[in-house]
Design an enzyme around this catalytic site. Structure first.
Site, PDB file in Angstrom:
ATOM      1  N   HIS A  32       0.855  -1.200   0.000  1.00 18.47           N
ATOM      2  CA  HIS A  32       0.000   0.000   0.000  1.00 18.47           C
ATOM      3  C   HIS A  32       0.887   1.244   0.000  1.00 18.47           C
ATOM      4  O   HIS A  32       1.606   1.484   0.972  1.00 18.47           O
ATOM      5  CB  HIS A  32      -0.896   0.021   1.244  1.00 18.47           C
ATOM      6  N   GLY A  46     -30.181  25.562   0.137  1.00 10.87           N
ATOM      7  CA  GLY A  46     -30.111  26.577   1.183  1.00 10.87           C
ATOM      8  C   GLY A  46     -29.736  27.901   0.533  1.00 10.87           C
ATOM      9  O   GLY A  46     -29.659  28.008  -0.695  1.00 10.87           O
ATOM     10  N   GLY A  60     -27.013  31.427   1.088  1.00 10.36           N
ATOM     11  CA  GLY A  60     -25.902  31.980   1.854  1.00 10.36           C
ATOM     12  C   GLY A  60     -25.679  33.414   1.452  1.00 10.36           C
ATOM     13  O   GLY A  60     -26.534  34.035   0.796  1.00 10.36           O
ATOM     14  N   GLY A  72     -25.937  34.073  -2.314  1.00  6.83           N
ATOM     15  CA  GLY A  72     -27.180  33.770  -3.020  1.00  6.83           C
ATOM     16  C   GLY A  72     -27.600  32.340  -2.767  1.00  6.83           C
ATOM     17  O   GLY A  72     -27.178  31.717  -1.787  1.00  6.83           O
ATOM     18  N   LEU A  73     -28.423  31.814  -3.697  1.00 10.22           N
ATOM     19  CA  LEU A  73     -28.979  30.470  -3.509  1.00 10.22           C
ATOM     20  C   LEU A  73     -27.937  29.385  -3.732  1.00 10.22           C
ATOM     21  O   LEU A  73     -27.017  29.544  -4.522  1.00 10.22           O
ATOM     22  CB  LEU A  73     -30.085  30.236  -4.535  1.00 10.22           C
ATOM     23  N   ASP A  84     -12.477  32.980   7.504  1.00  5.71           N
ATOM     24  CA  ASP A  84     -13.833  32.922   8.055  1.00  5.71           C
ATOM     25  C   ASP A  84     -14.139  31.511   8.535  1.00  5.71           C
ATOM     26  O   ASP A  84     -15.190  30.954   8.223  1.00  5.71           O
ATOM     27  CB  ASP A  84     -14.832  33.374   6.974  1.00  5.71           C
TER      28      ASP A  84
HETATM   29  P1  ADP Z   1     -22.511  31.080   1.296  1.00  6.32           P
HETATM   30  O1  ADP Z   1     -21.085  30.679   1.220  1.00  6.32           O
HETATM   31  O2  ADP Z   1     -23.040  31.740   0.064  1.00  6.32           O
HETATM   32  O3  ADP Z   1     -22.818  31.844   2.555  1.00  6.32           O
HETATM   33  P2  ADP Z   1     -23.194  28.602   2.358  1.00  6.32           P
HETATM   34  O4  ADP Z   1     -21.928  27.915   2.097  1.00  6.32           O
HETATM   35  O5  ADP Z   1     -23.466  29.053   3.763  1.00  6.32           O
HETATM   36  O6  ADP Z   1     -23.373  29.771   1.378  1.00  6.32           O
HETATM   37  O7  ADP Z   1     -24.362  27.637   1.897  1.00  6.32           O
HETATM   38  C1  ADP Z   1     -25.716  27.803   2.287  1.00  6.32           C
HETATM   39  C2  ADP Z   1     -26.327  26.423   2.544  1.00  6.32           C
HETATM   40  O8  ADP Z   1     -26.280  25.627   1.350  1.00  6.32           O
HETATM   41  C3  ADP Z   1     -25.566  25.616   3.586  1.00  6.32           C
HETATM   42  O9  ADP Z   1     -26.032  25.876   4.865  1.00  6.32           O
HETATM   43  C4  ADP Z   1     -25.830  24.185   3.163  1.00  6.32           C
HETATM   44  O10 ADP Z   1     -27.036  23.742   3.693  1.00  6.32           O
HETATM   45  C5  ADP Z   1     -25.952  24.278   1.651  1.00  6.32           C
HETATM   46  N1  ADP Z   1     -24.669  23.919   1.008  1.00  6.32           N
HETATM   47  C6  ADP Z   1     -23.640  24.744   0.709  1.00  6.32           C
HETATM   48  N2  ADP Z   1     -22.639  24.082   0.116  1.00  6.32           N
HETATM   49  C7  ADP Z   1     -23.020  22.800   0.040  1.00  6.32           C
HETATM   50  C8  ADP Z   1     -22.395  21.599  -0.457  1.00  6.32           C
HETATM   51  N3  ADP Z   1     -21.165  21.628  -0.986  1.00  6.32           N
HETATM   52  N4  ADP Z   1     -23.076  20.444  -0.371  1.00  6.32           N
HETATM   53  C9  ADP Z   1     -24.315  20.416   0.182  1.00  6.32           C
HETATM   54  N5  ADP Z   1     -24.951  21.491   0.678  1.00  6.32           N
HETATM   55  C10 ADP Z   1     -24.325  22.679   0.614  1.00  6.32           C
END
Ligand code: ADP
Length: 614
Positions: free
Chosen positions: A120, A367, A369, A372-373, A478
């Site tokens: 391995h 979700g 953030g 955006g979406l 962050d």
């Molecule tokens: P932003 O960076 O725009 O603030 P987030 O990373 O907080 O957005 O994402 C918002 C939501 O979307 C998260 O709380 C999660 O539920 C979902 N999400 C984000 N990235 C992923 C991913 N790679 N896989 C699954 N769900 C995700």
């Protein structure tokens, strides 16, 4: 007849974890290889050496280096393995030469044994082989073992005759680890040397490792060994005066356009950079600023620019400042050369990060953030998370450039960015899909059901991902539970690294404003916006606190101003009920006032690993 000593020296040994419950740790040992045994003992000043282990050479079935893509949590970074009876002994040598010497000698002494036919190449870790994903520790190997020392020779990638004259360009050193993305790629290990085979492609170079394997690696991951040989870098202009540099950069007129040139003083180099940022002393605007690359006076090569972040080579220093202003008026953004102007980032590698809109199928909302979406999606047969970037939220141009760098950051404990779709509006980013969503929600939803092992494992996952970012000189900025995501196997990965730099909302980016993550920020970030891997360490301490409080928000009922006041008074978050004294001690180390007093992520990973029972 007495056995003859072949090699001896100090190396680090990882516990063999013969029982499932024995802790994982790393110990310095004095190793002796003689014609009969491999022995190791503990040597402490003023104490008699104590023999800790002895392996008869006849019981050894394989001795080979370990090609690892994980950060090594101890100070010696060159692992090799000795497989004997039914145990794997991992030993870490201080440098590659030393490792080669030991592996070669061990192979020589054991070549007539009953050896494995396959081994391995990577570690056994977290209940599986990292190379082949098998979950049985004694499962047969996945790579041909060569007792003569030239294992797993890969065929040479095809090189057209016309390019053959590029052969034998010398030696390169890996600036960071690289995990292959395709069949023709070669893994790189930070600080290891490789023979440069071909460097005619702008983005991919062919290199050879010491076992004879040849493959392609991203050109930005390696640097030529001779620190003074800067000729190959597009940002280096040898014969150019200060005035000419200024003209060229003013002509280019792009924020962060830069070059490295020879100073008038022999052997000294200067970085010249164009900026439109207003100066404090009535300097003309826009203008070109010049920074001399300085060297420490310790004798060994250690280069630095505006602040004392030391680098052993100039290309490493430039690479760092391409991502972090760190004391410069602006980040070094666009290399400018005498014969080509700003380097155009075109060529085949663009296909690798640009996602064709028709290849992307969008699904339901996951979700939302700050950008955006976030939607579920499918791309090239895999499930992905798609971040739709609202136009007014992100500085587009800057992000497109940086996305290329972020895509090259690749580690099993980071959420992988697969690509960017800039041809549709809004622009969207494709990420590895993480079934269990974000860590803070995950913790809250499993409140009361989180075992100690799981919580410690989560902290180890994050520290592993962060140790990789730290070793790549990449600052997260962050880090918090909300910016980590969880896989279906409950593994935690770090996400959103470096993204705050592209947020256009002032409320988020200024430490005085409501959306700034003050409760996760180190004092020097709150006061002077001084980000570093050590400010990430502070945030990691808060993340550990979130984990051991099952997703509670830190300083729940207090305003940002109150938090800052209590930090200034030397107060810290209290020990979570579920955290042991030792775990809380680690959090407290992360919250040391002075950044230098905080541990590195590599050290934290080491400490956390020593607490683990897995
Ligand atoms: P932003 O960076 O725009 O603030 P987030 O990373 O907080 O957005 O994402 C918002 C939501 O979307 C998260 O709380 C999660 O539920 C979902 N999400 C984000 N990235 C992923 C991913 N790679 N896989 C699954 N769900 C995700």
């Amino acid at each position: 007849m007495f056995p003859r000593v072949i090699l001896k020296g100090t190396m680090i040994k990882k516990s063999q974890q013969k029982k499932r419950t024995s802790p994982c740790n790393y110990k310095e040992r004095f190793f002796v290889l003689d014609t009969q045994d491999l022995k190791y003992s503990e040597r402490r000043p003023g104490k008699k050496p104590m023999m800790k282990g002895c392996i008869e050479l006849s019981r050894i079935k394989c001795a080979e280096i370990v090609c690892s893509d994980v950060p090594i949590p101890c100070s010696y970074k060159y692992p090799f393995q000795v497989f004997h009876d039914s145990h794997y002994l991992y030993i870490f040598a201080p440098d590659n030469d030393c490792r080669q010497r030991w592996v070669r000698a061990l192979k020589e002494e054991t070549k007539h044994n009953n050896l494995v036919s396959k081994y391995h190449p990577n570690f056994w870790m977290d209940g599986k082989w990292r190379c082949c994903q098998q979950t049985e520790k004694l499962a047969a190997g996945c790579h041909v073992y060569d007792p003569e020392g030239y294992a797993s020779k890969k065929p040479l990638p095809k090189i057209p005759d016309a390019e053959m004259n590029d052969f034998g360009k010398g030696t390169v050193i890996a600036l960071q680890d690289y995990t292959p993305q395709g069949d023709d790629d070669l893994p790189l290990q930070k600080d290891q040397e490789y023979i440069l085979i071909k460097n005619s492609h702008p983005d991919w170079w062919a290199v050879q490792d010491y076992l004879g394997n040849i493959g392609f690696v991203p050109r930005t991951y390696v640097v030529e060994k001779s620190v003074n040989n800067l000729n190959r870098f597009e940002w280096y202009n040898k014969n150019i005066t200060r005035g000419e540099a200024e003209n060229l950069l003013m002509q280019e007129g792009k924020e962060g356009a830069f070059m490295v040139r020879d100073s008038r003083q022999a052997g000294v180099y200067t970085v010249s950079v164009f900026t439109k940022a207003p100066g404090s002393n009535g300097e003309k605007n826009p203008r070109v600023k010049h920074y001399q690359i300085r060297q420490t006076e310790t004798g060994e090569s250690a280069f630095y620019l505006a602040e004392k972040y030391l680098f052993s080579t100039i290309p490493e220093l430039i690479l760092y400042h391409q991502h972090n202003a760190a004391g410069l008026i602006t980040r070094l953004r666009h290399p400018v050369s005498l014969d080509g102007g700003c380097s155009q980032e075109t060529g085949p590698s663009d296909d690798q990060w640009e996602v064709e809109p028709e290849e992307l199928i969008l699904g339901q909302e996951l979700g939302s953030g700050q950008f955006g979406l976030v939607l579920e999606g499918r791309w090239r047969g895999r499930k992905v998370a798609v971040k739709m970037i609202r136009e007014e939220c992100m500085s587009d141009e800057e992000f497109k450039e940086e996305a290329r760098v972020m895509m090259r950051l690749s580690h099993c404990k980071l959420v992988q960015l697969y690509g960017v779709c800039t041809q549709r509006s809004p622009m969207c980013l494709l990420f590895e899909f993480m079934e269990n969503g974000c860590l803070s929600d995950y913790l809250r939803s499993r409140k009361g059901h989180l075992s100690q092992d799981l919580m410690l494992g989560m902290c180890m996952d994050v520290s592993e991902g962060m140790a990789y970012l730290e070793s790549s000189n990449f600052i997260h900025r962050d880090l918090a539970a909300r910016n980590c995501l969880v896989t279906k196997n409950n593994e935690v990965k770090v996400s959103d690294f470096g993204m705050t730099r592209f947020v256009l909302d002032d409320q988020y980016t200024s430490s005085q404003c409501s959306k700034f993550p003050v409760k996760w920020s180190a004092p020097e970030v709150i006061k002077y916006c001084k980000f570093s891997s050590k400010s990430d360490v502070w945030s990691f301490g808060v993340l550990m606190w979130e984990v051991y409080n099952e997703g509670r928000l830190p300083y729940e009922n207090r305003s940002n101003t109150e938090v800052v006041e209590s930090l200034n008074a030397g107060l810290r978050l209290l020990k979570p009920r579920l955290a042991s004294g030792t775990v809380y001690l680690l959090m407290e180390l992360c919250w040391k006032e002075k950044p230098d007093d905080r541990p590195s992520f590599a050290q934290l990973l080491d400490e956390l690993a020593s607490l683990s029972n897995l």
